[in-house]
Each structure stands twice: as structure tokens, then as C-alpha cells.
Scaffold this motif. Structure first.
Motif, PDB file in Angstrom:
ATOM      1  N   GLU A  13       1.280  -0.025  -5.681  1.00 18.39           N
ATOM      2  CA  GLU A  13       0.030  -0.494  -5.091  1.00 18.39           C
ATOM      3  C   GLU A  13      -0.855  -1.050  -6.197  1.00 18.39           C
ATOM      4  OE1 GLU A  13      -3.884   1.342  -2.816  1.00 18.39           O
ATOM      5  OE2 GLU A  13      -1.895   2.170  -2.352  1.00 18.39           O
ATOM      6  N   ILE A  14      -1.323  -2.269  -6.015  1.00 19.30           N
ATOM      7  CA  ILE A  14      -2.166  -2.915  -7.016  1.00 19.30           C
ATOM      8  C   ILE A  14      -3.629  -2.553  -6.777  1.00 19.30           C
ATOM      9  CG2 ILE A  14      -2.968  -5.128  -7.931  1.00 19.30           C
ATOM     10  CD1 ILE A  14      -0.212  -6.271  -7.291  1.00 19.30           C
ATOM     11  N   VAL A  15      -4.266  -1.985  -7.796  1.00 20.85           N
ATOM     12  CA  VAL A  15      -5.696  -1.670  -7.746  1.00 20.85           C
ATOM     13  C   VAL A  15      -6.486  -2.872  -8.270  1.00 20.85           C
ATOM     14  CG1 VAL A  15      -7.508  -0.111  -8.557  1.00 20.85           C
ATOM     15  CG2 VAL A  15      -5.212   0.788  -8.076  1.00 20.85           C
ATOM     16  N   SER A  16      -6.016  -3.426  -9.387  1.00 16.28           N
ATOM     17  CA  SER A  16      -6.586  -4.631  -9.978  1.00 16.28           C
ATOM     18  C   SER A  16      -5.516  -5.239 -10.878  1.00 16.28           C
ATOM     19  CB  SER A  16      -7.845  -4.304 -10.792  1.00 16.28           C
ATOM     20  OG  SER A  16      -7.498  -3.598 -11.977  1.00 16.28           O
ATOM     21  N   ARG A  17      -5.824  -6.315 -11.564  1.00 15.09           N
ATOM     22  CA  ARG A  17      -4.838  -6.917 -12.461  1.00 15.09           C
ATOM     23  C   ARG A  17      -4.556  -6.022 -13.659  1.00 15.09           C
ATOM     24  NH1 ARG A  17      -3.120 -12.014 -11.948  1.00 15.09           N
ATOM     25  NH2 ARG A  17      -2.687 -12.177 -14.178  1.00 15.09           N
ATOM     26  N   GLU A  18      -5.387  -5.010 -13.857  1.00 18.34           N
ATOM     27  CA  GLU A  18      -5.204  -4.115 -15.005  1.00 18.34           C
ATOM     28  C   GLU A  18      -4.883  -2.683 -14.591  1.00 18.34           C
ATOM     29  OE1 GLU A  18      -8.161  -6.083 -14.788  1.00 18.34           O
ATOM     30  OE2 GLU A  18      -7.053  -7.663 -15.855  1.00 18.34           O
ATOM     31  N   GLU A  19      -4.601  -2.456 -13.315  1.00 15.00           N
ATOM     32  CA  GLU A  19      -4.406  -1.072 -12.871  1.00 15.00           C
ATOM     33  C   GLU A  19      -3.541  -1.026 -11.612  1.00 15.00           C
ATOM     34  OE1 GLU A  19      -7.267   2.880 -12.247  1.00 15.00           O
ATOM     35  OE2 GLU A  19      -8.138   0.878 -12.434  1.00 15.00           O
ATOM     36  N   ILE A  20      -2.562  -0.114 -11.615  1.00 17.33           N
ATOM     37  CA  ILE A  20      -1.697   0.059 -10.450  1.00 17.33           C
ATOM     38  C   ILE A  20      -1.414   1.543 -10.208  1.00 17.33           C
ATOM     39  CG2 ILE A  20      -0.549  -2.175 -10.642  1.00 17.33           C
ATOM     40  CD1 ILE A  20       1.801  -0.795 -12.012  1.00 17.33           C
ATOM     41  N   VAL A  42      -1.781  -2.891 -18.649  1.00 16.43           N
ATOM     42  CA  VAL A  42      -1.995  -2.270 -17.340  1.00 16.43           C
ATOM     43  C   VAL A  42      -1.983  -0.746 -17.444  1.00 16.43           C
ATOM     44  CG1 VAL A  42      -1.112  -2.083 -14.978  1.00 16.43           C
ATOM     45  CG2 VAL A  42      -0.904  -4.253 -16.210  1.00 16.43           C
ATOM     46  N   LEU A  99      -0.369  -9.187 -12.024  1.00 15.45           N
ATOM     47  CA  LEU A  99      -0.904  -8.289 -13.048  1.00 15.45           C
ATOM     48  C   LEU A  99      -1.021  -9.004 -14.384  1.00 15.45           C
ATOM     49  CD1 LEU A  99       1.291  -5.128 -12.283  1.00 15.45           C
ATOM     50  CD2 LEU A  99      -1.100  -5.488 -11.602  1.00 15.45           C
ATOM     51  N   LYS A 116       0.847  -1.185   0.000  1.00 13.67           N
ATOM     52  CA  LYS A 116       0.000   0.000   0.000  1.00 13.67           C
ATOM     53  C   LYS A 116       0.885   1.238   0.000  1.00 13.67           C
ATOM     54  CE  LYS A 116      -4.057  -2.025   0.361  1.00 13.67           C
ATOM     55  NZ  LYS A 116      -5.085  -1.883  -0.703  1.00 13.67           N
TER      56      LYS A 116
END
Length: 272
Positions: free
Chosen positions: A195-202, A238, A234, A167
Motif C-alpha cells: 500500500e502506497i502512503v506517499s512516494r517516500e513511504e509504503i 522509501v 515511488l 490497499k
């Protein structure tokens, strides 16, 4: 000397046409021009040079005077500069860098450059290529630096990068200053907190070797996606949020493609 101040997602540069090879001591010049109080202010200078290998050569010097082999945000600015100044008026430019030839695809609509896609080449995890003193690949390796524990993944993405997942609120980007000098990296390393938001967004914040905390780091964004994909965190496409904007990163046949903006802030003349 004429100059153009540019930025890619807030990562800013002073671009200088040196096709006639008149500039000397670029390290000293960069330190002087990049100073935020006594100079123009920038994360580095970019010089336009002639090339025998590609259409043109890009030379980058960091704000502290150190040489950089490659810079993702810088090369997008470089490509836009070439287009706007009619130096290389092509929508596909072969640019010689310290990390080899990089191909810039200029996305042009109604004779206006909207953004630039760079083929950043292939990542490299072999320790001697980064370089790292580790006897094995540095992937999700536990270390302790400054009385704090981190799990790091390190690779060469044109320049050395180390990626730490977690985080962002749990990190201060200044922690990168300590990791940069960790004894595993004889030439230092750039450091990315992700920080990973989703597998397609950081979301990424980067401490750059030679420049400190920056608004964006193109090679760092690429390295972060590659590291996340390697750890199966991921996917291959991305969206990367950096403090200065958004970059689109795609892994394709072990090549990394980066798409983002490049903007001219202002132009001017200074005495050197």
C-alpha cells in the motif's frame, strides 16, 4: 548445540556457529528447530560457515527445510552475530551468500551496533533470471488466481519476488499462498502486498516462499520499492512499514541499500 535466537523487525532466526562444519542434514534440522510448538520456533535457521570468497559465509534454511539463497533481515542478524561474538570484528563485512557477496556496513556508535546497512545488489527483471515462464518482463501484468484479479510485477532480488499494489485491507496475506504457486513461476515466488502512503513511504505485508506470512521481509521490502520506482509510483528513498517494524530502502546507481535493526532475543542450548 548452542544457538542464538535473533530477529530483524520480527522476522526471526536461529543462528548457529558451524565454522567447524559439524552439522549434517540442515534441512531436517531446520524443520525440527523452527517448529513453533515442538522446537525453538523461527522462520529459518542461519549457519555461520567459513568462506574462501568473502570474510564469512551465511547459509539459510527456511522453516520448511528448503534452501534460501538470500534473506535481507537474516543477513542483518548474521552481521550483528558476527560482531557480538567477535567472529568478524569489522564495520564492513563481505558476506558470501547463495546470491553472491553482499556487503554489510555496521553502523556503530560508542562501540554499540545501532543498525546494519546491506548492499543488496541489483534487481533483475529478466524472466529467465527470476525465473518466470513469461516471454516478456512481468511488469504490471494482469493475472487471475483463485477467482481474483491481480496486477503483478515480478523480479529477482536475491530470491524471486512478486509485488501487488493496492490497499492492504483489500488483501489477506494468505492469498500469497496461491500466487506463490502460480504456473508462471516454476520455482515459486515470494509475494508482497503493498500500500502506497506517499512516494517516500509504503506499507508491506509479505507471504514468504518456504516460511509463510512473516513479520518482515528484507528482500521483499527492497523488491517492493524497486517495483514501485519502476512503475513511477515511488521515489528512490522509501520508508517501509512492515508488521514488525520499519526498514529504510534506497536505490543508488541500480543498487539497493537496506538499513534496519537486528536484535538478539535469547540464547540457549538444545539437543540435536
Amino acid at each position: 548445540m548452542y544457538f542464538t535466537k535473533m530477529h530483524g523487525c520480527g522476522n526471526d532466526f536461529i543462528v548457529i556457529n558451524d565454522l567447524e562444519n559439524k552439522l549434517n542434514n540442515l534441512s531436517e534440522l531446520a524443520s525440527k528447530l523452527c517448529h513453533r510448538n515442538f522446537g525453538i520456533g523461527a522462520d529459518g535457521i542461519i549457519c555461520v560457515k567459513r568462506s574462501s570468497l568473502g570474510d564469512i559465509r551465511m547459509e539459510i534454511i527456511n522453516a520448511d527445510g528448503s534452501y534460501a539463497a538470500m534473506c535481507g533481515n537474516g543477513i542483518r542478524c548474521f552481521a550483528k552475530y558476527l560482531w557480538e561474538k567477535d567472529i568478524v570484528k569489522k564495520d564492513k563485512i563481505n558476506i558470501e551468500t547463495g546470491d553472491g557477496i553482499k556487503i554489510a556496513h555496521l553502523n556503530i556508535n560508542n562501540n554499540k551496533l545501532e543498525n546494519v546497512t546491506i548492499n543488496m545488489g541489483s534487481p533483475e527483471f529478466e524472466p529467465d533470471k527470476i525465473p518466470s515462464l513469461s516471454s516478456e518482463k512481468v511488469i504490471d501484468k494482469a493475472i487471475e488466481v483463485g477467482n481474483k484479479k491481480y496486477n503483478i510485477t515480478s523480479l529477482l532480488m536475491g530470491v524471486p519476488h512478486t509485488v501487488v499494489f493496492g490497499k492492504l485491507n483489500d488483501f489477506n496475506v494468505e492469498e500469497g499462498k496461491v500466487i506463490e504457486k502460480y504456473n508462471l513461476f516454476p520455482q515459486g515466488t515470494n509475494v508482497n502486498f503493498v500500500e502506497i502512503v506517499s512516494r517516500e513511504e509504503i506499507r508491506v505485508m509479505t507471504w514468504e516462499r518456504g516460511a509463510g506470512a512473516t513479520m518482515a521481509c528484507g528482500t521483499g521490502s527492497c523488491a517492493s520499492v524497486v517495483a514501485g520506482n519502476t512503475l513511477n509510483l515511488l521515489g528512490e528513498k522509501v520508508k517501509v512499514h512492515v508488521p514488525g517494524g520499519i526498514l529504510q530502502i534506497e536505490i543508488q546507481d541500480n543498487k539497493v541499500l537496506m538499513t534496519g535493526s537486528a536484535e538478539i532475543s535469547f540464547e540457549g542450548v538444545c539437543e540435536i
